[in-house]
Design a protein around this motif. Structure first.
Motif, short mmCIF file in Angstrom:
data_model
loop_
_atom_site.label_atom_id
_atom_site.label_comp_id
_atom_site.label_asym_id
_atom_site.label_seq_id
_atom_site.Cartn_x
_atom_site.Cartn_y
_atom_site.Cartn_z
N ASP A 1 44.11 13.32 38.61
CA ASP A 1 45.42 13.86 38.99
C ASP A 1 45.39 14.35 40.45
OD1 ASP A 1 44.82 14.48 36.10
OD2 ASP A 1 46.86 15.25 36.06
N SER A 2 46.41 14.04 41.21
CA SER A 2 46.52 14.61 42.57
C SER A 2 47.55 15.73 42.59
CB SER A 2 46.93 13.53 43.58
OG SER A 2 45.89 12.60 43.74
N VAL A 3 47.48 16.60 41.60
CA VAL A 3 48.49 17.65 41.49
C VAL A 3 48.25 18.84 42.40
CG1 VAL A 3 49.27 17.14 39.15
CG2 VAL A 3 47.24 18.56 39.50
N SER A 4 47.08 18.90 43.02
CA SER A 4 46.75 20.10 43.80
C SER A 4 47.83 20.44 44.81
CB SER A 4 45.44 19.89 44.55
OG SER A 4 44.36 20.03 43.66
N GLU A 5 48.01 21.74 45.01
CA GLU A 5 48.96 22.23 46.01
C GLU A 5 48.58 21.70 47.39
OE1 GLU A 5 46.47 23.86 44.71
OE2 GLU A 5 45.37 24.57 46.46
N ASN A 6 49.60 21.34 48.17
CA ASN A 6 49.38 20.92 49.56
C ASN A 6 49.65 22.10 50.47
OD1 ASN A 6 49.26 17.66 50.23
ND2 ASN A 6 49.94 18.17 48.16
N LEU A 7 48.64 22.52 51.23
CA LEU A 7 48.84 23.60 52.19
C LEU A 7 49.40 23.01 53.47
CD1 LEU A 7 46.66 24.59 50.14
CD2 LEU A 7 46.08 26.27 51.86
N LEU A 8 50.37 23.71 54.03
CA LEU A 8 50.98 23.23 55.26
C LEU A 8 50.36 23.99 56.42
CD1 LEU A 8 54.64 23.16 53.92
CD2 LEU A 8 52.77 21.53 53.54
N VAL A 9 49.65 23.26 57.26
CA VAL A 9 48.97 23.88 58.40
C VAL A 9 49.25 23.06 59.66
CG1 VAL A 9 47.15 24.83 56.93
CG2 VAL A 9 46.76 22.68 58.08
N ASP A 10 49.30 23.75 60.79
CA ASP A 10 49.52 23.07 62.06
C ASP A 10 48.22 23.13 62.85
OD1 ASP A 10 52.07 22.69 61.21
OD2 ASP A 10 52.93 24.32 62.42
N VAL A 11 47.70 21.97 63.20
CA VAL A 11 46.41 21.91 63.90
C VAL A 11 46.51 20.89 65.03
CG1 VAL A 11 43.94 21.48 63.68
CG2 VAL A 11 45.22 22.28 61.70
N GLY A 12 46.12 21.32 66.21
CA GLY A 12 46.08 20.39 67.35
C GLY A 12 47.40 19.69 67.58
N GLY A 13 48.49 20.42 67.41
CA GLY A 13 49.81 19.83 67.65
C GLY A 13 50.30 18.96 66.50
N ARG A 14 49.52 18.85 65.43
CA ARG A 14 49.97 18.02 64.30
C ARG A 14 50.37 18.89 63.13
NH1 ARG A 14 47.21 12.16 63.47
NH2 ARG A 14 49.24 11.73 62.58
N LYS A 15 51.42 18.46 62.46
CA LYS A 15 51.88 19.13 61.25
C LYS A 15 51.20 18.45 60.07
CE LYS A 15 56.56 20.38 62.79
NZ LYS A 15 56.51 21.76 62.33
N LEU A 16 50.27 19.17 59.46
CA LEU A 16 49.49 18.57 58.38
C LEU A 16 49.89 19.12 57.02
CD1 LEU A 16 45.86 18.72 59.89
CD2 LEU A 16 47.54 16.84 60.04
N ALA A 17 49.64 18.33 55.98
CA ALA A 17 49.59 18.80 54.60
C ALA A 17 48.16 18.53 54.15
CB ALA A 17 50.59 18.05 53.72
N ILE A 18 47.46 19.58 53.68
CA ILE A 18 46.07 19.38 53.28
C ILE A 18 45.95 19.63 51.78
CG2 ILE A 18 45.09 19.85 55.56
CD1 ILE A 18 44.39 22.67 54.64
#
Ligand SMILES: O=C(O)c1cc(C(=O)O)c2c(n1)C(=O)C(=O)c1cc(C(=O)O)[nH]c1-2
Ligand SMILES: [Ca+2]
Length: 557
Positions: A298-315
């Motif tokens: 399952d890929s149900v894990s929560e996605n953390l929203l972080v901004d790194v090096g000018g990129r908007k990531l979901a981890i």
């Protein structure tokens, strides 16, 4: 008390002493800036008070309930749920905990408990206006008056007749409650649903498996009409990015879990992260981790929203053992890194494509590393991480100053025996898994830190038992608990253990922190439930001694 508005939810981090979101903020960080409890003072942390809760009754296939909730705290008032969905309001002022009211939703324990794959679970409450909003295992969204504890209204969202249950906490976005569903082990077709909290009506429902002719439906092939029972549950609370108006939510395993030949194709959007337009639920982008999954990752894990090096990531820390970063504006792959010690189902993730190296887009049925994959040709297979994954639902935490991301890890392998499914095997309210797990290997755990600037593992603190509770981060500490009963604090950089308390129960819930009367407290629910007892206990024989229980522990200096 003040009503909880979208504005307050957007600015939740400014309410330093409160914890008004399931994951602390919309970005899912579970990071508190409180510093009374810090690496110098934490050694003096002691039990301030405890409170016995309920909810350990049996039901369906389960011998007892457990506690997996994150307490919510607003101005000294705490809201927690037990496994059967009872909601408790607790006054934490004056250095003690006093039950103000308990709302018992009278969950149909047999009806729901018979189709809960993995325990009598409820992960907590959400606040909106003067209401506390919760789910029940039997599929309801319940709105309770914060002052009186009376149910204001409720709505059936999921249907246990179809094998659907709800175990996650709601996410409140712009006057809507977002609900996810469980049931991918019972042949459901997963969805995410939004309820308007003013009109009490459904605003949208987005299926995680496309209907006939919709984009993605071509990833369900073969003669079995596999999409109708294809799983894709959504049982862990997601996050929300106000800047792009995107709800980011993870999707669970395809069904049947271990017979991927039943459902040829990539099986979108199972094992994927979805970016949804908040107002409509429209899928804006997706990223799939384990196409045509034969492992139950399952890929149900929560996605953390972080901004790194000018990129908007979901981890996201995926059950398949890899931590992933994707661009949260379009779902583009950025990096992946293994966070468990041992991965045997694949050689790794291709840094160009984000897919496992063995993934072959021209094949309808993936075998990955075939010797470690259950299939008709390989009836019994050992693979790592095991089918509960390298990280299950227990949430991660993120320290934005150190840019470190803390994962509660299950360091595991297990054995799965494959069983071939046919359309005749598909019966309402019955397991539709295509095999089952056994546990000949010892399973341990770790807190693993990833530096989000590099995407590399920055440290690992190993634990005797798997981490089934989840993480809390503060400026110089991280907290977690063990199923053997320990609650601990680690140094945020070195991950050295600085403090531990033995609760005498099993920790299966995340810690959180808050202030009341100017003093910082650490709170955690203690009561082992979830999937472990029934499905994985042979891998941790000592945990057979842990008794069911239901206690709120609160610590202070
Ligand atoms: O696919 C699903 O619908 C679904 C639901 C749940 C759940 O709702 O708790 C779990 C799982 N799968 C699952 O695979 C799993 O390992 C699991 C562990 C737990 C738990 O609370 O300990 N729940 C679940
Ligand atoms: Ca599942």
């Amino acid at each position: 008390a003040d009503g909880v508005t979208q504005d307050r939810l957007l600015n939740a981090d400014k309410e330093e002493g409160n914890w008004i979101h399931h994951h602390k903020n919309f970005a899912g960080h579970r990071y508190s800036t409180l510093t009374q409890i810090n690496k110098d003072t934490v050694k003096n942390l002691k039990v301030a008070w405890t409170l016995q809760l309920g909810g350990i009754e049996p039901g369906g296939i389960w011998s007892h309930g457990g506690l997996e909730g994150t307490p919510i705290v607003e101005n000294g008032m705490m809201y927690v749920t037990d496994g059967w969905g009872s909601l408790y309001k607790i006054d934490t002022r004056g250095g003690t905990g006093r039950l103000v009211w308990k709302m018992d939703p009278k969950t149909d324990k047999e009806w729901a408990g018979a189709v809960a794959c993995c325990g009598v679970n409820n992960r907590g409450a959400a606040l909106w206006g003067d209401l506390v909003v919760t789910h029940t295992l039997d599929g309801r969204l319940v709105a309770t008056n914060k002052e009186t504890g009376q149910v204001a209204w409720q709505r059936q969202v999921a249907d246990p007749d179809k094998g659907e249950t709800i175990t996650g906490a709601p996410l409140i976005v712009k006057d809507m409650a977002i609900s996810g569903v469980g049931g991918a082990e019972y042949g459901i077709r997963g969805w995410i649903a939004a309820t308007d909290l003013k009109s009490e009506k459904e605003v949208w429902r987005t299926f995680t498996i496309p209907g006939k002719g919709e984009p993605g439906s071509e990833t369900w092939k073969g003669p079995n009409n596999a999409a109708v029972s294809g799983g894709g549950s959504t049982w862990v609370t997601g996050t929300f990015d106000p800047a792009t108006d995107t709800i980011v939510w993870g999707v669970g395993n395809p069904g049947p879990d271990w017979d991927n030949a039943y459902r040829p194709g990539d099986n979108l959007y199972t094992d994927s992260t979805l970016g949804l337009e908040a107002a409509t639920g429209k899928i804006k982008w997706h990223f799939q981790h384990t196409p045509n999954d034969p492992y139950d990752y399952d890929s149900v894990s929560e996605n953390l929203l972080v901004d790194v090096g000018g990129r908007k990531l979901a981890i996201e820390a995926d059950r398949n053992g890899f931590g992933y970063a994707v661009d949260r504006t379009n779902g583009q792959f950025v990096w992946a890194t293994p966070f468990v010690k041992k991965v045997t189902w694949t050689k790794g993730i291709n840094p160009d494509t984000g897919k496992p190296f063995e993934y072959d887009p021209n094949k309808d049925v993936q075998r990955y590393i075939a010797a470690n994959t259950p299939s008709a040709e390989n009836k019994t297979a050992d693979f790592c991480p095991g089918n509960m994954g390298g990280k299950n639902w227990p949430p991660t935490a993120y320290n934005p100053t150190l840019q470190l991301w803390y994962i509660p890890v299950i360091e595991s392998c297990n054995r799965v025996t494959h069983e071939e499914m046919t359309t005749a095997s598909l019966k309402p309210r019955e397991f539709f898994t295509g095999g089952g797990p056994t546990n000949p290997f010892r399973i341990t755990g770790s807190v693993t830190a990833i530096d989000v600037k590099t995407g590399k593992v920055a440290g690992k603190h190993e634990t005797q038992f798997p981490l089934l509770g989840g993480m809390l981060a503060t400026p110089d500490l991280v907290f977690t608990g063990e199923p053997s009963g320990g609650v601990m604090a680690l140094d945020a950089k070195s991950l050295d253990k600085l403090w531990e308390f033995r609760t005498g129960g099993g920790v299966n819930a995340p810690p959180m922190t808050f202030t009341v009367d100017g003093k910082q407290y650490l709170a955690i629910l203690v009561g082992l439930g979830g999937a472990w007892d029934k499905w994985f206990i042979d891998s941790t024989p000592e945990l057979k001694n842990i008794q069911p229980g239901s206690t709120l522990y609160v610590f202070a200096l």
